[in-house]
Scaffold this motif. Structure first.
Motif, PDB file in Angstrom:
ATOM      1  N   ALA A 224      31.709  22.947  49.182  1.00  0.00           N
ATOM      2  CA  ALA A 224      32.992  22.298  48.896  1.00  0.00           C
ATOM      3  C   ALA A 224      33.215  22.151  47.396  1.00  0.00           C
ATOM      4  O   ALA A 224      34.313  21.785  46.968  1.00  0.00           O
ATOM      5  N   SER A 225      32.194  22.445  46.581  1.00  0.00           N
ATOM      6  CA  SER A 225      32.359  22.462  45.129  1.00  0.00           C
ATOM      7  C   SER A 225      32.847  23.818  44.629  1.00  0.00           C
ATOM      8  O   SER A 225      32.989  24.019  43.420  1.00  0.00           O
ATOM      9  N   SER A 226      33.103  24.755  45.538  1.00  0.00           N
ATOM     10  CA  SER A 226      33.618  26.069  45.164  1.00  0.00           C
ATOM     11  C   SER A 226      35.067  25.967  44.695  1.00  0.00           C
ATOM     12  O   SER A 226      35.732  24.941  44.896  1.00  0.00           O
ATOM     13  N   SER A 227      35.559  27.040  44.098  1.00  0.00           N
ATOM     14  CA  SER A 227      36.908  27.051  43.542  1.00  0.00           C
ATOM     15  C   SER A 227      37.978  26.825  44.610  1.00  0.00           C
ATOM     16  O   SER A 227      38.108  27.639  45.536  1.00  0.00           O
ATOM     17  N   PRO A 228      38.751  25.745  44.523  1.00  0.00           N
ATOM     18  CA  PRO A 228      39.816  25.512  45.506  1.00  0.00           C
ATOM     19  C   PRO A 228      40.848  26.637  45.525  1.00  0.00           C
ATOM     20  O   PRO A 228      41.327  27.029  46.600  1.00  0.00           O
ATOM     21  N   GLN A 229      41.189  27.168  44.347  1.00  0.00           N
ATOM     22  CA  GLN A 229      42.189  28.230  44.283  1.00  0.00           C
ATOM     23  C   GLN A 229      41.695  29.496  44.980  1.00  0.00           C
ATOM     24  O   GLN A 229      42.435  30.138  45.732  1.00  0.00           O
ATOM     25  N   MET A 230      40.428  29.842  44.729  1.00  0.00           N
ATOM     26  CA  MET A 230      39.875  31.050  45.341  1.00  0.00           C
ATOM     27  C   MET A 230      39.859  30.937  46.857  1.00  0.00           C
ATOM     28  O   MET A 230      40.249  31.874  47.572  1.00  0.00           O
TER      29      MET A 230
END
Length: 290
Positions: A224-230
């Motif tokens: 969940a710390s991954s890029s929200p946009q991606m």
């Protein structure tokens, strides 16, 4: 490995790691990075990820031999359109997108020669981003799925196979629709589930709903710390396959809710045991590769 000009459009974790892995494997050609952030591209030069950089896709690919498109999947069409008129006829294009049907459709709409485009998806990554997060062993012993079709030039396919193999990837080929179904289940759905769990806790109330969260919560929600946009882009670009997997997860959660409500311990135990057995079998088979 041949001396050639590689252009990496999107010099972040994946694109940067691709460049570093090829350097480690003996690639001695020129690597040009393309992106919007001068700070990130300058860092990539300082770290030895690329030789030089450019902000203009069309200018960067004028003398390219190979182009890796490593941008968010929703941006691939824009990149393909930008390179279409200046891309040399001999150049081979590949990508690193997590959804393949949408990227192929964008390439077909813009690239002058689809036979020189070899879609790829390296199944590797971290929640970090940018050139500073890149490292040469990111793809070592990880799957890289290629999704060529009957129109793909065999020589272009072989070049892309050799490049991804040089990164340490394990290569497999499959149909683009099959790829999207598989990845919706084991990659895209877990990311949405992690985002949803964090939001469920965030919205649960209290001064600090995360106060007693520990290792289990941290491990489950790492992505969940991954890029929200991606991940927004991936969810939308693979929405048909992903909706089916979301429906399946919702159905499973619904069954568990009913069992908890009814205090049906036998059903809970059976479901938990089946999930544990399936995961343990997966780890026994693939644990050393994870």
């Amino acid at each position: 490995m041949v001396h050639t000009h590689l252009v990496v459009v999107g010099t972040g974790l994946i694109g940067g790691s691709f460049a570093l892995a090829l350097r480690r494997a003996g690639f001695a050609g020129r690597i040009t990075g393309v992106g919007r952030s001068r700070e990130n591209l300058q860092l990539a030069v300082e770290l030895g990820v690329i030789n030089d950089f450019c902000h203009d896709v069309a200018e960067a690919v004028i003398d390219a031999d190979v182009v890796l498109v490593s941008v968010p999947v929703a941006s691939c069409g824009e990149v393909f359109a930008a390179m279409a008129k200046s891309l040399p006829a001999h150049a081979v294009v590949t990508d690193a997108g997590s959804s393949k049907q949408s990227v192929i459709a964008d390439a077909r709409a813009h690239l002058p020669d689809m036979s020189r485009f070899v879609p790829a998806h390296p199944i590797a990554g971290t929640e970090q981003s940018g050139a500073g997060a890149a490292f040469a062993t990111l793809f070592q012993d990880r799957w890289c799925i290629l999704t060529p079709d009957a129109t793909t030039d065999p020589a272009a396919l072989e070049m892309v196979r050799s490049l991804w193999a040089a990164t340490g990837s394990q290569l497999i080929e499959m149909d683009a629709s099959e790829h999207d179904e598989h990845l919706a289940a084991v990659s895209h759905l877990p990311h949405l589930a992690a985002f949803a769990l964090v939001n469920a806790v965030r919205k649960s109330g209290g001064d600090d709903p995360f106060r007693f969260a520990a290792g289990g919560f941290r491990d489950f929600t790492r992505i969940a710390s991954s890029s929200p946009q991606m991940w927004r882009d991936i969810a939308l670009c693979n929405r048909e396959a992903l909706v089916h997997k979301l429906d399946a997860l919702i159905a499973e959660l619904g069954e568990l809710r009913e069992a908890v409500t009814a205090a049906d311990g036998a059903h809970l135990l059976a479901e938990f045991a089946a999930a544990k057995a399936a995961r343990d079998a997966w780890l026994r088979k693939n644990g050393d590769e994870l």
